[in-house]
Design a protein around this motif. Structure first.
Motif, PDB file in Angstrom:
ATOM      1  N   ASP A  54       0.802  -1.223   0.000  1.00 44.22           N
ATOM      2  CA  ASP A  54       0.000   0.000   0.000  1.00 44.22           C
ATOM      3  C   ASP A  54       0.828   1.264   0.000  1.00 44.22           C
ATOM      4  N   PHE A  55       2.018   1.205   0.622  1.00 47.71           N
ATOM      5  CA  PHE A  55       2.820   2.428   0.673  1.00 47.71           C
ATOM      6  C   PHE A  55       4.291   2.066   0.743  1.00 47.71           C
ATOM      7  N   ILE A  56       5.146   3.063   0.553  1.00 47.69           N
ATOM      8  CA  ILE A  56       6.584   2.810   0.604  1.00 47.69           C
ATOM      9  C   ILE A  56       7.225   3.836   1.536  1.00 47.69           C
ATOM     10  N   THR A  57       8.172   3.388   2.343  1.00 48.82           N
ATOM     11  CA  THR A  57       8.817   4.276   3.313  1.00 48.82           C
ATOM     12  C   THR A  57      10.249   4.560   2.858  1.00 48.82           C
ATOM     13  N   ALA A  58      10.871   5.583   3.471  1.00 48.42           N
ATOM     14  CA  ALA A  58      12.215   6.015   3.048  1.00 48.42           C
ATOM     15  C   ALA A  58      13.242   4.876   3.030  1.00 48.42           C
ATOM     16  N   PRO A  59      13.314   4.042   4.088  1.00 45.04           N
ATOM     17  CA  PRO A  59      14.320   2.964   4.025  1.00 45.04           C
ATOM     18  C   PRO A  59      14.059   1.966   2.904  1.00 45.04           C
ATOM     19  N   GLU A  60      12.787   1.845   2.487  1.00 48.10           N
ATOM     20  CA  GLU A  60      12.466   0.932   1.391  1.00 48.10           C
ATOM     21  C   GLU A  60      12.750   1.582   0.031  1.00 48.10           C
ATOM     22  N   ILE A  61      12.896   2.909   0.016  1.00 43.53           N
ATOM     23  CA  ILE A  61      13.205   3.601  -1.246  1.00 43.53           C
ATOM     24  C   ILE A  61      14.690   3.479  -1.558  1.00 43.53           C
ATOM     25  N   LEU A 121      14.169  -4.811  18.928  1.00 43.94           N
ATOM     26  CA  LEU A 121      13.129  -4.386  17.995  1.00 43.94           C
ATOM     27  C   LEU A 121      11.779  -4.437  18.707  1.00 43.94           C
ATOM     28  N   VAL A 122      11.077  -3.301  18.693  1.00 45.15           N
ATOM     29  CA  VAL A 122       9.773  -3.228  19.350  1.00 45.15           C
ATOM     30  C   VAL A 122       8.708  -3.320  18.258  1.00 45.15           C
ATOM     31  N   GLU A 123       7.955  -4.383  18.276  1.00 42.86           N
ATOM     32  CA  GLU A 123       7.014  -4.662  17.175  1.00 42.86           C
ATOM     33  C   GLU A 123       5.812  -5.421  17.716  1.00 42.86           C
ATOM     34  N   THR A 124       4.624  -5.117  17.160  1.00 41.56           N
ATOM     35  CA  THR A 124       3.415  -5.836  17.578  1.00 41.56           C
ATOM     36  C   THR A 124       2.876  -6.743  16.476  1.00 41.56           C
ATOM     37  N   SER A 125       3.384  -6.602  15.258  1.00 40.85           N
ATOM     38  CA  SER A 125       2.830  -7.366  14.130  1.00 40.85           C
ATOM     39  C   SER A 125       3.597  -8.674  13.932  1.00 40.85           C
ATOM     40  N   ALA A 126       2.857  -9.793  13.910  1.00 40.66           N
ATOM     41  CA  ALA A 126       3.515 -11.093  13.715  1.00 40.66           C
ATOM     42  C   ALA A 126       4.127 -11.212  12.311  1.00 40.66           C
ATOM     43  N   ALA A 131       9.286 -10.890   8.973  1.00 40.05           N
ATOM     44  CA  ALA A 131      10.035 -10.196   7.911  1.00 40.05           C
ATOM     45  C   ALA A 131      11.340  -9.626   8.482  1.00 40.05           C
ATOM     46  N   GLN A 132      11.259  -9.040   9.695  1.00 39.82           N
ATOM     47  CA  GLN A 132      12.465  -8.456  10.326  1.00 39.82           C
ATOM     48  C   GLN A 132      13.496  -9.541  10.624  1.00 39.82           C
ATOM     49  N   ARG A 133      13.024 -10.679  11.127  1.00 38.04           N
ATOM     50  CA  ARG A 133      13.920 -11.794  11.428  1.00 38.04           C
ATOM     51  C   ARG A 133      14.696 -12.194  10.185  1.00 38.04           C
ATOM     52  N   HIS A 146      10.517  -7.200  21.301  1.00 37.87           N
ATOM     53  CA  HIS A 146       9.729  -6.813  22.477  1.00 37.87           C
ATOM     54  C   HIS A 146       8.399  -6.227  22.008  1.00 37.87           C
ATOM     55  N   ALA A 147       7.364  -6.352  22.858  1.00 42.57           N
ATOM     56  CA  ALA A 147       6.051  -5.820  22.483  1.00 42.57           C
ATOM     57  C   ALA A 147       5.936  -4.332  22.801  1.00 42.57           C
ATOM     58  N   THR A 148       6.680  -3.857  23.796  1.00 45.13           N
ATOM     59  CA  THR A 148       6.638  -2.428  24.130  1.00 45.13           C
ATOM     60  C   THR A 148       8.051  -1.948  24.486  1.00 45.13           C
ATOM     61  N   ASN A 162      10.958   5.304  12.532  1.00 43.65           N
ATOM     62  CA  ASN A 162      10.577   5.946  11.273  1.00 43.65           C
ATOM     63  C   ASN A 162       9.144   5.561  10.921  1.00 43.65           C
ATOM     64  N   GLU A 163       8.299   6.552  10.737  1.00 47.96           N
ATOM     65  CA  GLU A 163       6.881   6.318  10.416  1.00 47.96           C
ATOM     66  C   GLU A 163       6.226   5.370  11.418  1.00 47.96           C
ATOM     67  N   PHE A 164       6.589   5.529  12.675  1.00 47.88           N
ATOM     68  CA  PHE A 164       5.941   4.750  13.738  1.00 47.88           C
ATOM     69  C   PHE A 164       4.836   5.567  14.400  1.00 47.88           C
ATOM     70  N   ALA A 167       1.272   5.903  13.163  1.00 48.05           N
ATOM     71  CA  ALA A 167       0.420   4.713  13.218  1.00 48.05           C
ATOM     72  C   ALA A 167      -0.237   4.532  14.589  1.00 48.05           C
ATOM     73  N   LEU A 168      -0.010   5.467  15.506  1.00 43.93           N
ATOM     74  CA  LEU A 168      -0.680   5.392  16.812  1.00 43.93           C
ATOM     75  C   LEU A 168      -1.923   6.278  16.768  1.00 43.93           C
ATOM     76  N   PRO A 169      -3.001   5.851  17.440  1.00 42.12           N
ATOM     77  CA  PRO A 169      -4.307   6.516  17.301  1.00 42.12           C
ATOM     78  C   PRO A 169      -4.329   7.984  17.695  1.00 42.12           C
TER      79      PRO A 169
HETATM   80  N1  SAH Z   1       9.815   1.900  10.234  1.00 47.32           N
HETATM   81  C1  SAH Z   1       9.365   1.083   9.127  1.00 47.32           C
HETATM   82  C2  SAH Z   1       7.875   0.749   9.182  1.00 47.32           C
HETATM   83  C3  SAH Z   1       6.878   1.836   9.340  1.00 47.32           C
HETATM   84  S1  SAH Z   1       5.206   1.230   9.395  1.00 47.32           S
HETATM   85  C4  SAH Z   1       9.749   1.731   7.817  1.00 47.32           C
HETATM   86  O1  SAH Z   1      10.157   2.880   7.847  1.00 47.32           O
HETATM   87  O2  SAH Z   1       9.652   1.089   6.779  1.00 47.32           O
HETATM   88  C5  SAH Z   1       4.820   1.181  11.112  1.00 47.32           C
HETATM   89  C6  SAH Z   1       5.495   0.091  11.904  1.00 47.32           C
HETATM   90  O3  SAH Z   1       5.086   0.218  13.268  1.00 47.32           O
HETATM   91  C7  SAH Z   1       5.159  -1.343  11.519  1.00 47.32           C
HETATM   92  O4  SAH Z   1       6.298  -2.137  11.701  1.00 47.32           O
HETATM   93  C8  SAH Z   1       4.054  -1.685  12.512  1.00 47.32           C
HETATM   94  O5  SAH Z   1       3.835  -3.061  12.649  1.00 47.32           O
HETATM   95  C9  SAH Z   1       4.593  -1.042  13.749  1.00 47.32           C
HETATM   96  N2  SAH Z   1       3.632  -0.755  14.811  1.00 47.32           N
HETATM   97  C10 SAH Z   1       2.400  -0.225  14.698  1.00 47.32           C
HETATM   98  N3  SAH Z   1       1.847  -0.048  15.911  1.00 47.32           N
HETATM   99  C11 SAH Z   1       2.744  -0.468  16.820  1.00 47.32           C
HETATM  100  C12 SAH Z   1       2.791  -0.517  18.257  1.00 47.32           C
HETATM  101  N4  SAH Z   1       1.763  -0.098  18.994  1.00 47.32           N
HETATM  102  N5  SAH Z   1       3.907  -0.992  18.845  1.00 47.32           N
HETATM  103  C13 SAH Z   1       4.969  -1.399  18.108  1.00 47.32           C
HETATM  104  N6  SAH Z   1       4.984  -1.369  16.749  1.00 47.32           N
HETATM  105  C14 SAH Z   1       3.890  -0.931  16.125  1.00 47.32           C
END
Ligand code: SAH
Length: 371
Positions: A54-61, A121-126, A131-133, A146-148, A162-164, A167-169
């Motif tokens: 759906d989208f592309i981020t700077a490190p992926e560019i 690495l702090v990540e909530t998505s399985a 992918a990170q592994r 870690h989850a938090t 980056n772009e984290f 994604a928080l409400p």
């Molecule tokens: N930093 C990456 C991805 C950005 S997308 C890049 O620049 O390409 C947002 C990332 O935050 C995804 O890895 C997503 O799974 C993660 N994320 C979203 N909500 C989160 C939360 N509450 N805690 C930890 N990670 C979260």
């Protein structure tokens, strides 16, 4: 052009049932369900990046983005006194590409820092953890997930996100009948999701001083979830020392406006059209984050446009060296990528994206001495 996708997503059905049962939900709750519903949440179910995503981020560019961040971290580690051990932390690491590029630079430029490192690495998505592994398997560095942020062991910390934060409400308040009311998601006469002003009015202490002068329909956003993560990061910096580099799209100064946006298949989408199947974000209010960081005892050492940050670190020189000896087509691809991450104007990230650097108060760096 393909006809518009008018199907109701499984998550839209679930949200409609929820609203029928308990009433309209806040924009923040809707946002959270869209991204994090355990069954249908956007990040719980997919890897959203790249051409097919759906989208592309700077490190992926381009790898140059992560390399510049890596250079910055090595530099700040030296300025802050070669502290050991180093917790190298990334929150929301996506596919792991940024961390891979950062590590490559650190290993090359600073073996003495590499030997002091543990990666967290702090990540909530399985799916993204997997992918990170796989991205980081070849890095030769052992990584922990870690989850938090609170689960990351204490100690001197260098952190990137980056772009984290986008994604928080976020909560939205809309001015209606003279008051800022919390915007909620309700059902209209046709049973479709719709935004309406809810009954709750905003605590005036949360609103800017000129709130009374705003016309009806004006929207104001606040993001306590973002500020809470910022306070946790800043608290670490204040206690343990270190630096956090926060990169995202957003504004330097708090303002009014509806910045909620959905992106699906590299196009903007109606935020209510495909819950769970479109990425949902909003612009980051860096003034609010900076205020949260200071309140938690940390120091805002830099806050600037991404283009200025990257160019001041030597992006253009590095791009020139990277392109040297390559074909014309490859050099053109590098030029386009550099323009995309550091250039100004529509479609480029250089101006819209901001970089905030937060350090511990006593940490010495040239930037830290100016504030
Ligand atoms: N930093 C990456 C991805 C950005 S997308 C890049 O620049 O390409 C947002 C990332 O935050 C995804 O890895 C997503 O799974 C993660 N994320 C979203 N909500 C989160 C939360 N509450 N805690 C930890 N990670 C979260």
């Amino acid at each position: 052009m393909a006809p518009p996708d008018t199907r109701r997503t499984p998550l839209a059905d679930k949200i409609a049932r929820l609203i029928r049962t308990t009433g309209p939900i806040t924009v923040a709750d809707y946002f959270d369900l869209c991204l994090s519903d355990p069954e249908h949440g956007y990040y719980r179910t997919r890897d959203p990046f790249g051409q097919a995503g759906d989208f592309i981020t700077a490190p992926e560019i381009t790898q140059l983005f992560g390399e510049m961040i890596g250079l910055f971290l090595v530099d700040i580690w030296r300025r802050q006194g070669l502290r050991r051990p180093v917790r190298l932390v990334e929150i929301g690491p996506g596919r792991g590409t940024l961390m891979r590029d950062v590590l490559r630079v650190v290993v090359k430029l600073a073996p003495e820092m590499t030997s002091a490192l543990t990666v967290h690495l702090v990540e909530t998505s399985a799916p993204l953890t997997e992918a990170q592994r796989s991205t980081l398997a070849a890095s030769g560095t052992s990584c922990e997930w870690h989850a938090t942020i609170d689960e990351v062991p204490q100690g001197y910390t260098l952190l990137v996100a980056n772009e984290f934060f986008d994604a928080l409400p976020v909560h939205q308040f809309v001015k209606a009948l003279g008051a800022f009311r919390e915007r909620v998601v309700a059902l209209d006469d046709e049973d479709a999701l719709t935004f309406i002003p809810g009954p709750a009015t905003a605590d005036p202490a949360l609103l800017p001083a000129d709130a009374d002068a705003q016309p009806d329909g004006t929207i104001f956003e606040i993001a306590p979830a973002r500020e809470a993560v910022m306070r946790a990061i800043a608290g670490r910096m204040a206690t343990n020392g270190g630096a956090a580099v926060i990169v995202d799209y957003g504004h330097l100064v708090t303002g009014y406006g509806d910045t909620l946006q959905a992106v699906k298949g590299h196009r903007f989408d109606d935020p209510l059209a495909h819950p769970g199947e479109a990425d949902l974000t909003s612009h980051v209010d860096f003034e609010a984050l900076a205020c949260a960081a200071r309140t938690a005892g940390a120091h805002v050492a830099a806050l600037m446009a991404q283009g200025d940050f990257l160019v001041s670190l030597g992006l253009l020189e590095r791009a020139g060296r990277f392109g040297a000896g390559k074909s014309e087509a490859e050099q053109e691809a590098i030029r386009v990528a550099v323009e995309r991450i550091a250039g100004v104007g529509a479609g480029n990230m250089g101006e819209l994206f901001k970089v905030m650097v937060v350090t511990g108060r006593s940490d010495t760096s040239p930037a830290a001495r100016t504030d």
